[in-house]
Design a protein around this motif. Structure first.
Motif, short mmCIF file in Angstrom:
data_model
loop_
_atom_site.label_atom_id
_atom_site.label_comp_id
_atom_site.label_asym_id
_atom_site.label_seq_id
_atom_site.Cartn_x
_atom_site.Cartn_y
_atom_site.Cartn_z
N ARG A 218 0.84 -1.21 0.00
CA ARG A 218 0.00 0.00 0.00
C ARG A 218 0.87 1.26 0.00
NH1 ARG A 218 -2.18 3.78 3.12
NH2 ARG A 218 -1.00 3.11 4.95
N LEU A 219 1.94 1.26 0.80
CA LEU A 219 2.82 2.44 0.87
C LEU A 219 3.58 2.65 -0.43
CD1 LEU A 219 4.27 2.03 4.50
CD2 LEU A 219 2.65 3.77 3.71
N VAL A 220 4.06 1.57 -1.02
CA VAL A 220 4.78 1.68 -2.30
C VAL A 220 3.88 2.27 -3.37
CG1 VAL A 220 5.82 0.35 -4.18
CG2 VAL A 220 6.44 -0.16 -1.81
N ALA A 221 2.62 1.80 -3.41
CA ALA A 221 1.67 2.32 -4.40
C ALA A 221 1.27 3.76 -4.10
CB ALA A 221 0.43 1.43 -4.44
N ARG A 222 1.08 4.06 -2.82
CA ARG A 222 0.61 5.40 -2.44
C ARG A 222 1.65 6.47 -2.74
NH1 ARG A 222 -1.73 7.25 3.53
NH2 ARG A 222 -1.93 9.45 3.04
N ALA A 227 11.45 1.74 -4.36
CA ALA A 227 11.79 0.78 -3.30
C ALA A 227 11.48 1.42 -1.95
CB ALA A 227 13.26 0.38 -3.37
N LEU A 228 11.19 0.58 -0.98
CA LEU A 228 10.84 1.05 0.36
C LEU A 228 11.86 0.49 1.35
CD1 LEU A 228 8.63 2.49 2.10
CD2 LEU A 228 7.53 0.26 2.31
N PRO A 229 12.57 1.37 2.09
CA PRO A 229 13.57 0.87 3.04
C PRO A 229 12.93 0.19 4.23
CG PRO A 229 13.39 3.26 3.17
CD PRO A 229 12.54 2.83 2.01
N VAL A 230 13.62 -0.81 4.76
CA VAL A 230 13.15 -1.58 5.91
C VAL A 230 14.19 -1.45 7.02
CG1 VAL A 230 12.44 -3.85 6.75
CG2 VAL A 230 12.04 -3.23 4.35
N MET A 247 4.41 -5.21 -5.86
CA MET A 247 3.30 -5.47 -6.77
C MET A 247 2.93 -6.95 -6.80
SD MET A 247 2.27 -2.57 -7.65
CE MET A 247 2.78 -2.13 -5.97
N ASP A 248 3.92 -7.83 -6.61
CA ASP A 248 3.62 -9.26 -6.49
C ASP A 248 2.74 -9.51 -5.27
OD1 ASP A 248 5.07 -9.89 -8.72
OD2 ASP A 248 6.88 -10.48 -7.64
N VAL A 249 3.05 -8.81 -4.18
CA VAL A 249 2.24 -8.93 -2.96
C VAL A 249 0.82 -8.43 -3.22
CG1 VAL A 249 1.92 -8.03 -0.62
CG2 VAL A 249 4.18 -8.79 -1.36
#
Length: 449
Positions: A218-222, A227-230, A247-249
């Motif tokens: 949701r955050l990546v799309a929003r 890429a989103l750091p963890v 997107m696979d998720v």
């Protein structure tokens, strides 16, 4: 050349056993296309075709295969060959494959790897399924914020070869804590003597390793992120989740919600590879439960036997009315469940949405009542037509409200709203429709209850 032409040519070459043509065609194929082509081939055939690729491309194609096929192929490979393949796979895909293996095989494979890769693989495979940690990769570029631009670009050249993305770089302190991000473009255009800390953006969207993967997607799309750091509990950067994995998720979650929406359990490995027993098992439970739920419809009909005997014409309109209520309810439930899944609808919105749904349902009911009343007049006369029209309005309103409210109730009790499936809503709406229809008929036609 398109995939369809390449696939047809490769199939023909395999039938002719033309090894030269096979090798040439495989070299022209994208790894993802080759994975699609071999998905339903025999294990020996898959291994034979993959052998025509260089090891790095073979590892990429292997990552596109289904989980079930990866597991089958891994069982046939020696520890040495599987270890070589693992070392050339992306870090996240390597961890996913590693988790499929039994403990003895895992230990044997770890001994074939350098110590640094062993530790990295152990760490990535330790995260719980369904979390950001389970889908993140450690193949990223991190730059100490105190570096100047010249040194930072040198770091990108040295470490970016195997990174999943170099367009977004992550700035860290001496303890590995995430401080900000800087784009490769900004580095290239900046003064070579500038410090990275002067260029970086400190407002960073990030997640922790135990964040649910649905939230990651949701955050990546929003925020339209590449890429989103963890980070971990100490705010140290431990990985990134790339756009394609997010997107696979999203696709997996949408598929799961769709299956739940039709009262089907999660099918592991995809529909084509699922066994007959698994397909039976995933569908039978809800279907049996809904059989008993539909008994209430039969009980309602039995209760109003005298009404039916007096006006047999009422039976003609029964399927039409109850189906209309079920359809309206399914539509409302689909809108609510999808709205909840995307974050467009929250629990606190239920009162506002209730008022809107009632208004829309009244409009739908009146429109459908007008249409069916014409049929009612020609089929059974004005009196029956009035009963049918009144019932249509009431049934559509009630069906719509059932479909709208049920997802909120399920969420309130900690149950996935997607369980408010079309079959469940339809079964409840059917039973309600039968009672409403014959109750209105009994009252309007002056029959004893």
């Amino acid at each position: 050349m398109s995939y369809a032409i390449l696939a047809a040519s490769l199939r023909s070459a395999m039938q002719r056993r033309d090894q030269e043509a096979i090798e040439r065609l495989i070299a022209e194929m994208q790894p993802a296309d080759l994975a699609e082509f071999v998905q339903h081939e025999h294990t020996d055939t898959v291994l034979s075709l993959l052998q025509h690729l260089p090891l790095d491309q073979r590892a990429v194609a292997f990552g596109y295969l289904s989980v079930a096929l990866q597991e089958e192929l891994a069982a046939t490979l020696t520890d040495r060959k599987l270890g070589e393949l693992l070392q050339h796979m992306n870090a996240d895909e390597r961890a996913d494959l590693f988790k499929l293996l039994d403990e003895d095989r895992q230990q044997a494979l770890l001994h074939t790897m350098p110590r640094a890769e062993q530790e990295n693989l152990r760490k990535l495979s330790s995260y719980e399924e369904g979390t950001a940690g389970a889908i993140m990769t450690s193949d990223y570029v991190a730059i100490p914020a105190y570096y100047d631009v010249t040194r930072a670009l040198a770091t990108v050249r040295d470490t970016g070869t195997h990174a999943e993305t170099v367009y977004q770089l992550y700035c860290i302190d001496t303890d590995g804590r995430l401080l900000g991000t800087v784009s490769l473009r900004e580095l290239i255009l900046a003064d070579p003597d500038s410090q990275v800390a002067e260029l970086m953006t400190e407002e960073v969207v990030f997640v922790t390793a135990d964040t649910a993967q649905e939230e990651v997607a949701r955050l990546v799309a929003r925020y339209d992120l590449l890429a989103l750091p963890v980070i971990n509990g100490g705010e140290r950067l431990v990985g990134i989740v790339t756009y394609d994995d997010a997107m696979d998720v999203a696709e997996e979650e949408a598929t799961e919600d769709m299956h739940k929406g039709m009262s089907i359990g999660k099918i592991e490995g995809g529909l084509r590879s699922a066994s007959l027993y698994e397909l039976y098992r995933k569908r039978v439970v809800w279907l049996v439960l809904l059989v008993f739920a539909n008994i209430f419809s039969g009980a309602g009909i039995a209760y109003f036997e005298e009404t039916i005997e007096a006006y047999i014409a009422l039976v003609f309109f029964l399927p039409l009315l109850v189906d209309s209520g079920g359809n309206a309810g399914s539509q409302a439930a689909t809108l609510m469940v999808r709205g909840m899944a995307t974050g467009d609808v929250r629990s606190r919105d239920w009162a506002k949405l209730l008022g809107r749904e009632v208004t829309v349902a009244i409009g739908l009911g009146l429109t459908m009542a007008l249409a069916v009343s014409v049929v009612g007049i020609f089929r059974a006369g004005t009196e029956i037509a009035m009963v049918v029209a009144m019932s249509m309005v009431a049934i559509v309103i009630i069906g719509s409200l059932i479909g709208m409210i049920l997802p909120f109730l399920l969420q309130r009790f900690g149950v996935d709203p997607a369980t408010a499936s079309a079959p469940l809503v339809t079964s409840i709406a059917d039973a309600s429709g039968v009672l409403i229809y014959f109750a209105i008929a009994t009252a309007v036609l002056g029959l004893p209850v």
